[in-house]
Design a protein around this motif. Structure first.
Motif, mmCIF file in Angstrom:
data_model
loop_
_atom_site.group_PDB
_atom_site.id
_atom_site.type_symbol
_atom_site.label_atom_id
_atom_site.label_comp_id
_atom_site.label_asym_id
_atom_site.label_seq_id
_atom_site.Cartn_x
_atom_site.Cartn_y
_atom_site.Cartn_z
ATOM 1 N N GLY A 5 52.077 -1.202 52.504
ATOM 2 C CA GLY A 5 53.542 -1.647 53.171
ATOM 3 C C GLY A 5 54.114 -0.243 53.445
ATOM 4 O O GLY A 5 53.590 0.442 54.054
ATOM 5 N N LYS A 6 55.256 -0.038 52.991
ATOM 6 C CA LYS A 6 56.128 1.101 53.351
ATOM 7 C C LYS A 6 56.644 2.045 52.203
ATOM 8 O O LYS A 6 57.901 2.189 51.847
ATOM 9 N N CYS A 14 60.080 2.265 47.786
ATOM 10 C CA CYS A 14 59.737 1.903 49.553
ATOM 11 C C CYS A 14 60.992 2.292 50.115
ATOM 12 O O CYS A 14 62.130 2.230 49.504
ATOM 13 N N TYR A 35 52.031 -4.300 46.994
ATOM 14 C CA TYR A 35 53.163 -4.060 47.803
ATOM 15 C C TYR A 35 54.251 -3.514 46.910
ATOM 16 O O TYR A 35 54.520 -4.128 45.939
ATOM 17 N N CYS A 40 58.194 -5.171 52.470
ATOM 18 C CA CYS A 40 57.327 -4.377 52.727
ATOM 19 C C CYS A 40 55.698 -5.449 53.125
ATOM 20 O O CYS A 40 55.195 -5.065 54.219
#
Length: 103
Positions: A5-6, A14, A35, A40
């Motif tokens: 994900g981020k 995130c 995640y 995400c």
């Protein structure tokens, strides 16, 4: 452990949720990958998410971003928003998003 994900830091925060208490990652049932959050997953996984059914709540699917302790969904839901291993506090507002993850 790989967090997809981020994520923006080593504690699993995130781009969507990055407050001090946002330190859990969730293993998604559909892909078995961790995640930081639902968003995400939706933005990067390339498939639709699945929720964990109650019958599978004994599955290790929650990761503490502080100590990397993996816990079952049941353990997480009964943790009073604190890691059972390192006592780091989790964001209690995460319960507002339970429907994205759990039956």
């Amino acid at each position: 452990m790989l967090i997809k994900g981020k994520p923006v830091d080593e504690n699993t925060r995130c781009v969507h949720y990055h407050a001090e208490l946002d330190i859990i990652a969730i293993r998604f049932k559909c892909c078995n990958d961790y995640y930081p959050c639902y968003y995400c997953h939706e933005e990067t996984a390339g498939h639709t998410h699945e929720v964990w059914l109650k019958a599978a709540f004994d599955t290790k699917a929650i990761l503490c971003g502080n100590c990397k302790h993996e816990m079952t969904i049941t353990e997480y839901k009964s943790s009073n928003y604190k890691c059972p291993s390192c006592s780091s506090p989790f964001n209690p507002k995460c319960s507002n998003h339970d429907h994205f993850y759990f039956e």
